[in-house]
Scaffold this motif. Sequence first.
Motif, PDB file in Angstrom:
ATOM      1  N   ASP A 368       0.823  -1.139  -0.252  1.00 10.77           N
ATOM      2  CA  ASP A 368      -0.156   0.092  -0.008  1.00 10.77           C
ATOM      3  C   ASP A 368       0.762   1.172   0.066  1.00 10.77           C
ATOM      4  O   ASP A 368       2.007   1.189   0.337  1.00 10.77           O
ATOM      5  N   TYR A 369       0.308   2.070  -0.647  1.00 12.79           N
ATOM      6  CA  TYR A 369       1.204   3.540  -0.513  1.00 12.79           C
ATOM      7  C   TYR A 369       0.169   4.862  -0.952  1.00 12.79           C
ATOM      8  O   TYR A 369      -0.899   4.536  -1.210  1.00 12.79           O
ATOM      9  N   LYS A 370       0.433   5.674  -0.642  1.00 11.74           N
ATOM     10  CA  LYS A 370      -0.275   6.968  -0.978  1.00 11.74           C
ATOM     11  C   LYS A 370       0.929   8.059  -1.663  1.00 11.74           C
ATOM     12  O   LYS A 370       1.965   8.149  -1.515  1.00 11.74           O
ATOM     13  N   LYS A 371       0.242   8.864  -2.410  1.00 13.20           N
ATOM     14  CA  LYS A 371       0.740   9.824  -3.061  1.00 13.20           C
ATOM     15  C   LYS A 371       1.266  11.317  -2.310  1.00 13.20           C
ATOM     16  O   LYS A 371       0.622  11.617  -1.450  1.00 13.20           O
ATOM     17  N   GLU A 372       2.518  11.447  -2.477  1.00 16.37           N
ATOM     18  CA  GLU A 372       3.200  12.633  -1.880  1.00 16.37           C
ATOM     19  C   GLU A 372       4.063  13.165  -2.754  1.00 16.37           C
ATOM     20  O   GLU A 372       4.805  12.621  -3.381  1.00 16.37           O
ATOM     21  N   ASP A 373       4.296  14.679  -2.607  1.00 14.51           N
ATOM     22  CA  ASP A 373       5.586  15.254  -3.500  1.00 14.51           C
ATOM     23  C   ASP A 373       5.783  14.910  -4.735  1.00 14.51           C
ATOM     24  O   ASP A 373       6.743  14.049  -5.013  1.00 14.51           O
ATOM     25  N   LYS A 374       5.111  15.035  -5.809  1.00 13.43           N
ATOM     26  CA  LYS A 374       5.239  14.879  -7.096  1.00 13.43           C
ATOM     27  C   LYS A 374       6.594  15.455  -7.532  1.00 13.43           C
ATOM     28  O   LYS A 374       6.913  16.437  -7.490  1.00 13.43           O
ATOM     29  N   SER A 375       7.252  14.445  -8.432  1.00 16.54           N
ATOM     30  CA  SER A 375       8.412  15.066  -9.115  1.00 16.54           C
ATOM     31  C   SER A 375       7.922  15.768 -10.299  1.00 16.54           C
ATOM     32  O   SER A 375       6.984  15.785 -10.788  1.00 16.54           O
ATOM     33  N   ASN A 376       9.184  16.682 -10.644  1.00 18.99           N
ATOM     34  CA  ASN A 376       9.089  17.665 -11.717  1.00 18.99           C
ATOM     35  C   ASN A 376       9.688  17.385 -13.013  1.00 18.99           C
ATOM     36  O   ASN A 376       9.827  18.329 -13.828  1.00 18.99           O
ATOM     37  N   THR A 377       9.971  16.034 -13.133  1.00 20.47           N
ATOM     38  CA  THR A 377      10.657  15.567 -14.461  1.00 20.47           C
ATOM     39  C   THR A 377       9.787  14.975 -15.146  1.00 20.47           C
ATOM     40  O   THR A 377      10.253  14.215 -15.978  1.00 20.47           O
ATOM     41  N   GLY A 378       8.450  15.031 -15.150  1.00 15.27           N
ATOM     42  CA  GLY A 378       7.414  14.173 -16.008  1.00 15.27           C
ATOM     43  C   GLY A 378       7.694  14.395 -17.433  1.00 15.27           C
ATOM     44  O   GLY A 378       7.645  13.669 -18.118  1.00 15.27           O
ATOM     45  N   TYR A 379       7.943  15.664 -17.968  1.00 16.49           N
ATOM     46  CA  TYR A 379       7.982  15.916 -19.379  1.00 16.49           C
ATOM     47  C   TYR A 379       9.172  15.397 -19.972  1.00 16.49           C
ATOM     48  O   TYR A 379       9.166  14.732 -20.984  1.00 16.49           O
ATOM     49  N   ILE A 380      10.315  15.164 -19.182  1.00 17.71           N
ATOM     50  CA  ILE A 380      11.695  14.697 -19.806  1.00 17.71           C
ATOM     51  C   ILE A 380      11.511  13.210 -19.720  1.00 17.71           C
ATOM     52  O   ILE A 380      11.898  12.631 -20.738  1.00 17.71           O
ATOM     53  N   THR A 381      10.937  12.556 -18.807  1.00 17.58           N
ATOM     54  CA  THR A 381      10.966  11.101 -18.728  1.00 17.58           C
ATOM     55  C   THR A 381       9.681  10.515 -19.145  1.00 17.58           C
ATOM     56  O   THR A 381       9.773   9.251 -19.951  1.00 17.58           O
ATOM     57  N   GLY A 382       8.611  11.204 -19.441  1.00 23.46           N
ATOM     58  CA  GLY A 382       7.477  10.697 -19.987  1.00 23.46           C
ATOM     59  C   GLY A 382       6.520  10.218 -18.848  1.00 23.46           C
ATOM     60  O   GLY A 382       5.165   9.532 -19.160  1.00 23.46           O
ATOM     61  N   PHE A 383       6.655  10.203 -17.610  1.00 25.45           N
ATOM     62  CA  PHE A 383       6.001   9.781 -16.199  1.00 25.45           C
ATOM     63  C   PHE A 383       6.413  10.581 -15.216  1.00 25.45           C
ATOM     64  O   PHE A 383       7.421  11.092 -15.138  1.00 25.45           O
ATOM     65  N   THR A 384       5.458  10.512 -14.184  1.00 25.05           N
ATOM     66  CA  THR A 384       5.411  11.440 -12.924  1.00 25.05           C
ATOM     67  C   THR A 384       5.632  10.474 -11.760  1.00 25.05           C
ATOM     68  O   THR A 384       4.845   9.546 -11.907  1.00 25.05           O
ATOM     69  N   VAL A 385       6.408  10.830 -10.807  1.00 25.97           N
ATOM     70  CA  VAL A 385       6.616   9.999  -9.694  1.00 25.97           C
ATOM     71  C   VAL A 385       6.172  10.961  -8.439  1.00 25.97           C
ATOM     72  O   VAL A 385       6.294  11.965  -8.490  1.00 25.97           O
ATOM     73  N   SER A 386       5.841  10.110  -7.450  1.00 27.54           N
ATOM     74  CA  SER A 386       5.502  10.502  -6.163  1.00 27.54           C
ATOM     75  C   SER A 386       6.317   9.669  -4.985  1.00 27.54           C
ATOM     76  O   SER A 386       6.617   8.532  -5.224  1.00 27.54           O
ATOM     77  N   ASP A 387       6.567  10.450  -3.840  1.00 25.95           N
ATOM     78  CA  ASP A 387       6.968   9.539  -2.816  1.00 25.95           C
ATOM     79  C   ASP A 387       6.282   8.724  -2.045  1.00 25.95           C
ATOM     80  O   ASP A 387       4.724   8.789  -2.201  1.00 25.95           O
ATOM     81  N   LEU A 388       6.607   7.632  -1.766  1.00 23.53           N
ATOM     82  CA  LEU A 388       5.741   6.619  -0.838  1.00 23.53           C
ATOM     83  C   LEU A 388       5.428   7.011   0.578  1.00 23.53           C
ATOM     84  O   LEU A 388       6.242   7.400   1.135  1.00 23.53           O
ATOM     85  N   SER A 389       4.254   6.486   1.107  1.00 22.32           N
ATOM     86  CA  SER A 389       4.163   6.369   2.351  1.00 22.32           C
ATOM     87  C   SER A 389       5.195   5.473   3.058  1.00 22.32           C
ATOM     88  O   SER A 389       5.629   4.543   2.576  1.00 22.32           O
ATOM     89  N   ARG A 390       5.475   5.599   4.502  1.00 20.14           N
ATOM     90  CA  ARG A 390       6.314   4.807   5.194  1.00 20.14           C
ATOM     91  C   ARG A 390       5.642   3.714   5.849  1.00 20.14           C
ATOM     92  O   ARG A 390       6.235   3.002   6.520  1.00 20.14           O
ATOM     93  N   GLU A 391       4.385   3.534   5.489  1.00 14.93           N
ATOM     94  CA  GLU A 391       3.525   2.484   6.227  1.00 14.93           C
ATOM     95  C   GLU A 391       3.102   1.362   5.050  1.00 14.93           C
ATOM     96  O   GLU A 391       2.863   1.363   4.085  1.00 14.93           O
ATOM     97  N   ASN A 392       3.519   0.238   5.852  1.00 16.20           N
ATOM     98  CA  ASN A 392       3.336  -1.060   5.061  1.00 16.20           C
ATOM     99  C   ASN A 392       4.192  -0.891   3.680  1.00 16.20           C
ATOM    100  O   ASN A 392       3.815  -2.004   2.738  1.00 16.20           O
ATOM    101  N   ILE A 393       5.246  -0.420   3.460  1.00 18.81           N
ATOM    102  CA  ILE A 393       6.005  -0.483   2.458  1.00 18.81           C
ATOM    103  C   ILE A 393       7.305  -1.454   2.771  1.00 18.81           C
ATOM    104  O   ILE A 393       7.990  -1.216   3.773  1.00 18.81           O
ATOM    105  N   THR A 394       7.403  -2.440   1.843  1.00 18.32           N
ATOM    106  CA  THR A 394       8.707  -3.233   2.048  1.00 18.32           C
ATOM    107  C   THR A 394       9.718  -2.994   0.935  1.00 18.32           C
ATOM    108  O   THR A 394      10.844  -3.505   1.101  1.00 18.32           O
TER     109      THR A 394
END
Length: 468
Positions: A368-394
């Motif tokens: 499980d994860y939740k979206k936080e702080d999106k990256s600003n490199t989406g145009y260059i890479t073609g996709f946008t990423v966000s930080d993961l929550s620290r709960e239930n993350i392996t």
Amino acid sequence: MKNKILSILVYFLVSLSLHALERADLIEKVIPAVVSISSEQIIKSENNDRTIKIFPRDDFFDDFRRFFDQFDKFFMDDKTPRHAIFLGSGFIVDQGGIIVTNYHVIQNAKEITVTMNDTTDFKAEVLGYDAHADLAVLKINADKPLPYVDFGDSDKVRVGDSVIAVGNPFGLGGSVSAGIISAKFRNANIPGNANVNEFIQTDAAINMGNSGGPLFNLNGQVVGINTAIYSPNAKGNIGIGFAIPSNSAIPVVDVLKRGEELKHGFLGVTIQPLTREMAETLGIKNIKGVIVSDIVKDSPADKAGIKLYDILLEFNGKEVSRTTQLVQMVLMTEPKSKVKIKLLRKGKEINVEAIIKERVDHRDYGNDYKKEDKSNTGYITGFTVSDLSRENITKKGVVVVDVDYNSHAASHVRKGDIIMQVNGADTTSTKDFNKQIDIAIKKNDTSILLLIYRNGHQSLTVVKLRGK
């Protein structure tokens, strides 16, 4: 001129007739060793007094289907216990009555009946089976030596070689069809066949009920065990069938006919093909071997010092050219065996040793994860990423929250993927991710190598950068 043409025509017709005669002689020789198999099971139905013939359903990924498909779903869906008979094929490999077939032919069978080509019936006992290899070995007792066939060398068959399939399609025992080897080392991704992923592909007509039957070469040797067909929308045979290679089956059969349990080897790596794009990104000139995209903690591979991005070149002295080949070699290695592995790491060849463990099936669940702080490199890479929550993350990384489907990334990255590394560097936050993209841009890189976690598995992929 007319006489010459006539001579050629006569020669062609005579050759064709002789070839047909030779094939008929071959079939006459081997068909007594091919058997029909019926297994009785208790299923749910509305009436205990009736017995029906059913071909069990077991859907493949991407429309792959087993030969057994049920005739009547209505009866299967009812809740009242009822007898059902499942039909398949097999072949005798020993005059004492040892029979080889697919495991799914006799799976959960209450009683198994083997019918010879002369219609003689025998009750069969199961000496052993291996669900991963989808193979089973049966035994029947007769008062005389039985006809049998031998295994051939599947490594020697070539694409284009003629083959003959014999079996029990739709309960029509002793049916024969002919074709050629269409391809080798075919990965059909069939659930339950984790140990068999280098199938022989054939266009010989095989249908529901052919499962477990032999695929013969023209020397009358079994080079494959018919197991599956590709059938879009369940329309039946379309000339794409799959057989377990004899060389994959022989070591399994040898163990099972002794009544022993087959133990599979486990190395603890996830591998994938080394593509040209990956090789260029990693600075590798020769594209050979397979690349490591994940390592199980405390596994034989981990203890041997194998690392992410290592290129595996040899396994126990045998060159590795395909992922399916290495999977097969590891699975068929005896647990506790010490194996030598040659690998390429940062341009240097390294030799390591690993002690193979016994494979134990396990399931890896998503996180499980939740979206936080999106990256600003989406145009260059073609996709946008966000930080993961620290709960239930392996798994550590950043999650893909958006993909531009007009970009190169659309073919390689999916929404929900976790990006664990960029060009070999950990990306535990969007800050790390953006930093690696900036480094790639400053180096004038045209693409980036991503380590992705998806559906419980890690894999590597290359994404081209826009404007490069």
